[in-house]
Design a protein around this motif. Structure first.
Motif, PDB file in Angstrom:
ATOM      1  N   PHE A 284       1.569  10.087   5.180  1.00  0.00           N
ATOM      2  CA  PHE A 284       1.523  11.536   5.162  1.00  0.00           C
ATOM      3  C   PHE A 284       0.097  11.973   5.490  1.00  0.00           C
ATOM      4  O   PHE A 284      -0.859  11.225   5.258  1.00  0.00           O
ATOM      5  N   PRO A 285      -0.070  13.165   6.034  1.00  0.00           N
ATOM      6  CA  PRO A 285      -1.416  13.632   6.375  1.00  0.00           C
ATOM      7  C   PRO A 285      -2.341  13.615   5.163  1.00  0.00           C
ATOM      8  O   PRO A 285      -1.909  13.860   4.029  1.00  0.00           O
ATOM      9  N   ALA A 286      -3.602  13.337   5.410  1.00  0.00           N
ATOM     10  CA  ALA A 286      -4.587  13.306   4.328  1.00  0.00           C
ATOM     11  C   ALA A 286      -4.721  14.658   3.650  1.00  0.00           C
ATOM     12  O   ALA A 286      -5.160  14.742   2.491  1.00  0.00           O
ATOM     13  N   SER A 287      -4.354  15.716   4.356  1.00  0.00           N
ATOM     14  CA  SER A 287      -4.439  17.056   3.779  1.00  0.00           C
ATOM     15  C   SER A 287      -3.383  17.299   2.702  1.00  0.00           C
ATOM     16  O   SER A 287      -3.483  18.250   1.930  1.00  0.00           O
ATOM     17  N   PHE A 288      -2.365  16.445   2.635  1.00  0.00           N
ATOM     18  CA  PHE A 288      -1.318  16.576   1.621  1.00  0.00           C
ATOM     19  C   PHE A 288      -1.796  15.956   0.311  1.00  0.00           C
ATOM     20  O   PHE A 288      -2.285  14.830   0.293  1.00  0.00           O
TER      21      PHE A 288
ATOM     22  N   THR B 103      -0.063   7.216 -11.069  1.00  0.00           N
ATOM     23  CA  THR B 103       1.332   6.959 -10.713  1.00  0.00           C
ATOM     24  C   THR B 103       1.764   7.847  -9.553  1.00  0.00           C
ATOM     25  O   THR B 103       2.595   7.451  -8.736  1.00  0.00           O
ATOM     26  N   LEU B 104       1.193   9.054  -9.446  1.00  0.00           N
ATOM     27  CA  LEU B 104       1.445   9.890  -8.273  1.00  0.00           C
ATOM     28  C   LEU B 104       0.950   9.184  -7.015  1.00  0.00           C
ATOM     29  O   LEU B 104       1.645   9.152  -5.983  1.00  0.00           O
ATOM     30  N   ALA B 105      -0.241   8.604  -7.085  1.00  0.00           N
ATOM     31  CA  ALA B 105      -0.796   7.904  -5.926  1.00  0.00           C
ATOM     32  C   ALA B 105       0.049   6.687  -5.563  1.00  0.00           C
ATOM     33  O   ALA B 105       0.304   6.420  -4.379  1.00  0.00           O
ATOM     34  N   ALA B 106       0.495   5.951  -6.574  1.00  0.00           N
ATOM     35  CA  ALA B 106       1.320   4.773  -6.317  1.00  0.00           C
ATOM     36  C   ALA B 106       2.666   5.163  -5.720  1.00  0.00           C
ATOM     37  O   ALA B 106       3.183   4.492  -4.817  1.00  0.00           O
ATOM     38  N   ALA B 107       3.253   6.257  -6.228  1.00  0.00           N
ATOM     39  CA  ALA B 107       4.542   6.711  -5.703  1.00  0.00           C
ATOM     40  C   ALA B 107       4.406   7.170  -4.260  1.00  0.00           C
ATOM     41  O   ALA B 107       5.267   6.901  -3.418  1.00  0.00           O
ATOM     42  N   ARG B 108       3.330   7.876  -3.954  1.00  0.00           N
ATOM     43  CA  ARG B 108       3.097   8.298  -2.564  1.00  0.00           C
ATOM     44  C   ARG B 108       2.971   7.078  -1.655  1.00  0.00           C
ATOM     45  O   ARG B 108       3.566   7.037  -0.575  1.00  0.00           O
ATOM     46  N   ALA B 109       2.188   6.085  -2.087  1.00  0.00           N
ATOM     47  CA  ALA B 109       2.007   4.883  -1.279  1.00  0.00           C
ATOM     48  C   ALA B 109       3.343   4.177  -1.047  1.00  0.00           C
ATOM     49  O   ALA B 109       3.615   3.684   0.058  1.00  0.00           O
ATOM     50  N   ALA B 110       4.186   4.142  -2.078  1.00  0.00           N
ATOM     51  CA  ALA B 110       5.502   3.511  -1.933  1.00  0.00           C
ATOM     52  C   ALA B 110       6.360   4.275  -0.931  1.00  0.00           C
ATOM     53  O   ALA B 110       7.033   3.676  -0.084  1.00  0.00           O
ATOM     54  N   LEU B 111       6.347   5.607  -1.020  1.00  0.00           N
ATOM     55  CA  LEU B 111       7.147   6.409  -0.097  1.00  0.00           C
ATOM     56  C   LEU B 111       6.649   6.231   1.340  1.00  0.00           C
ATOM     57  O   LEU B 111       7.454   6.178   2.282  1.00  0.00           O
ATOM     58  N   GLU B 112       5.352   6.121   1.521  1.00  0.00           N
ATOM     59  CA  GLU B 112       4.802   5.887   2.860  1.00  0.00           C
ATOM     60  C   GLU B 112       5.218   4.527   3.401  1.00  0.00           C
ATOM     61  O   GLU B 112       5.509   4.395   4.597  1.00  0.00           O
ATOM     62  N   ARG B 113       5.283   3.527   2.532  1.00  0.00           N
ATOM     63  CA  ARG B 113       5.741   2.205   2.987  1.00  0.00           C
ATOM     64  C   ARG B 113       7.223   2.244   3.348  1.00  0.00           C
ATOM     65  O   ARG B 113       7.656   1.617   4.317  1.00  0.00           O
TER      66      ARG B 113
ATOM     67  N   ASP C  44       2.430  16.980  -3.146  1.00  0.00           N
ATOM     68  CA  ASP C  44       3.040  17.618  -1.983  1.00  0.00           C
ATOM     69  C   ASP C  44       3.711  16.593  -1.073  1.00  0.00           C
ATOM     70  O   ASP C  44       4.779  16.845  -0.521  1.00  0.00           O
ATOM     71  N   ALA C  45       3.087  15.436  -0.905  1.00  0.00           N
ATOM     72  CA  ALA C  45       3.694  14.388  -0.078  1.00  0.00           C
ATOM     73  C   ALA C  45       5.045  13.964  -0.652  1.00  0.00           C
ATOM     74  O   ALA C  45       6.015  13.779   0.092  1.00  0.00           O
ATOM     75  N   LEU C  46       5.118  13.843  -1.967  1.00  0.00           N
ATOM     76  CA  LEU C  46       6.365  13.424  -2.611  1.00  0.00           C
ATOM     77  C   LEU C  46       7.425  14.521  -2.536  1.00  0.00           C
ATOM     78  O   LEU C  46       8.595  14.247  -2.240  1.00  0.00           O
ATOM     79  N   LEU C  47       7.028  15.760  -2.790  1.00  0.00           N
ATOM     80  CA  LEU C  47       7.995  16.860  -2.787  1.00  0.00           C
ATOM     81  C   LEU C  47       8.524  17.141  -1.385  1.00  0.00           C
ATOM     82  O   LEU C  47       9.731  17.277  -1.173  1.00  0.00           O
ATOM     83  N   VAL C  48       7.627  17.226  -0.420  1.00  0.00           N
ATOM     84  CA  VAL C  48       8.042  17.487   0.955  1.00  0.00           C
ATOM     85  C   VAL C  48       8.746  16.261   1.543  1.00  0.00           C
ATOM     86  O   VAL C  48       9.785  16.388   2.199  1.00  0.00           O
ATOM     87  N   GLY C  49       8.203  15.097   1.260  1.00  0.00           N
ATOM     88  CA  GLY C  49       8.764  13.875   1.831  1.00  0.00           C
ATOM     89  C   GLY C  49      10.185  13.604   1.409  1.00  0.00           C
ATOM     90  O   GLY C  49      10.979  13.060   2.188  1.00  0.00           O
ATOM     91  N   THR C  50      10.538  13.977   0.192  1.00  0.00           N
ATOM     92  CA  THR C  50      11.893  13.722  -0.311  1.00  0.00           C
ATOM     93  C   THR C  50      12.778  14.961  -0.272  1.00  0.00           C
ATOM     94  O   THR C  50      13.875  14.951  -0.832  1.00  0.00           O
ATOM     95  N   GLY C  51      12.293  16.012   0.368  1.00  0.00           N
ATOM     96  CA  GLY C  51      13.116  17.206   0.528  1.00  0.00           C
ATOM     97  C   GLY C  51      13.227  18.074  -0.704  1.00  0.00           C
ATOM     98  O   GLY C  51      14.100  18.940  -0.774  1.00  0.00           O
ATOM     99  N   ARG C  52      12.336  17.871  -1.660  1.00  0.00           N
ATOM    100  CA  ARG C  52      12.383  18.707  -2.857  1.00  0.00           C
ATOM    101  C   ARG C  52      11.835  20.110  -2.597  1.00  0.00           C
ATOM    102  O   ARG C  52      12.097  21.015  -3.350  1.00  0.00           O
TER     103      ARG C  52
END
Length: 217
Positions: free
Chosen positions: A178-182, A162-172, A186-194
Motif C-alpha cells: 500500500f502507498p506509504a501515505s496510507f 499489531t496494526l503494522a504486522a497486519a498491514r504487512a500480512a495483507l500486503e504479502r 487506512d491500509a487495512l480498512l481500504v484494503g479489505t473494503g471496510r
C-alpha cells in the motif's frame, strides 16, 4: 506468537470495556451489530482451541500468508453469516457474551502460549505449523478490533505493532504494498473494503485500486 497474544489480549480487553448499551451499535462488519461480532469472536476462539489440539502429519501445505484465501464479497446468503445474529440474540444480555468470550478466549490465549510453534496442526483441510497458524490470526484479530470500534470512537485502538504486522500480512497476501501515505489502519480498512478510498487515496493506489477490496476467507 507474541503478536498473537498482544492482538488477542487487546481485542478481548476492548470487548470487556465496551458498555452494554453499545452492543446494539453497528460494527465494521456489514450487517453485524457489535454483539454479533463478539459472538463471532467466541466461535473464533473455539476454532483456535480446536486447531491447537488437532495434530497433523506431513509437510505443511500453507503458511501464515497462504492460509488466507481471497473470496467473493459476502452476499448475506451464507448460512453461518445468518446464524451468528441469532446466536448473539440468544444470549440476551451483553454481560453473558462478555463472560463467554472471556472464558473461552482466555483458554485460547493460554493454549497459544503453551503451543510449540514448530508443531504441525490441521485445520480447513490444510497442514501448517502452530506458529504460522497463530501468526495468521494476528490479521484476524486486528481487523476485528477495527470492526469492534468502528462506531465506538472512544474505544481503544489495536496496538501499533499489531496494526503494522497486519498491514504487512495483507500486503504479502496481495503481493503489492500500500502507498506509504496510507496509515496502517487506512491500509487495512481500504484494503479489505471496510471503507471506500477517498479520491486522493484512489489516486495514490493507482492500478492497485482495481484489485481491491481483498476479501479474506
Amino acid at each position: 506468537m507474541d503478536l498473537f497474544s498482544r492482538s488477542w489480549t487487546a481485542l478481548r480487553t476492548a470487548v470487556a470495556e465496551t458498555p452494554d448499551e453499545d452492543f446494539d451499535r453497528p460494527s465494521g462488519c456489514t450487517g453485524w451489530l457489535v454483539r454479533d461480532l463478539v459472538c463471532h469472536l467466541v466461535i473464533d476462539a473455539q476454532d483456535v482451541l480446536i486447531t491447537l489440539v488437532t495434530p497433523a502429519e506431513g509437510t505443511p501445505t500453507v503458511d501464515s500468508v497462504t492460509y488466507w484465501n481471497l473470496v467473493e464479497p459476502p452476499t448475506g446468503q451464507d448460512p453461518l453469516d445468518a446464524l451468528i445474529p441469532r446466536l448473539a440474540a440468544a444470549y440476551g444480555e451483553p454481560w453473558l457474551l462478555k463472560f463467554h468470550l472471556d472464558d473461552v478466549g482466555s483458554a485460547a490465549g493460554r493454549a497459544a502460549d503453551l503451543a510449540d510453534p514448530a508443531a504441525r496442526v490441521g485445520t480447513r483441510g490444510e497442514v501448517l505449523t502452530a506458529g504460522d497458524y497463530l501468526s495468521a490470526y494476528v490479521l484476524e484479530w486486528t481487523l476485528h478490533h477495527l470492526d469492534l470500534i468502528a462506531c465506538l470512537p472512544s474505544a481503544a485502538e489495536p496496538p501499533a505493532e499489531t496494526l503494522a504486522a497486519a498491514r504487512a500480512a495483507l500486503e504479502r497476501i496481495a503481493g503489492h504494498p500500500f502507498p506509504a501515505s496510507f496509515s496502517d489502519t487506512d491500509a487495512l480498512l481500504v484494503g479489505t473494503g471496510r471503507r471506500a478510498p477517498a479520491d486522493v487515496e484512489k489516486a495514490a493506489l493507482g492500478g492497485f485500486a482495481a484489485r481491491l477490496p481483498l476479501i479474506l476467507g
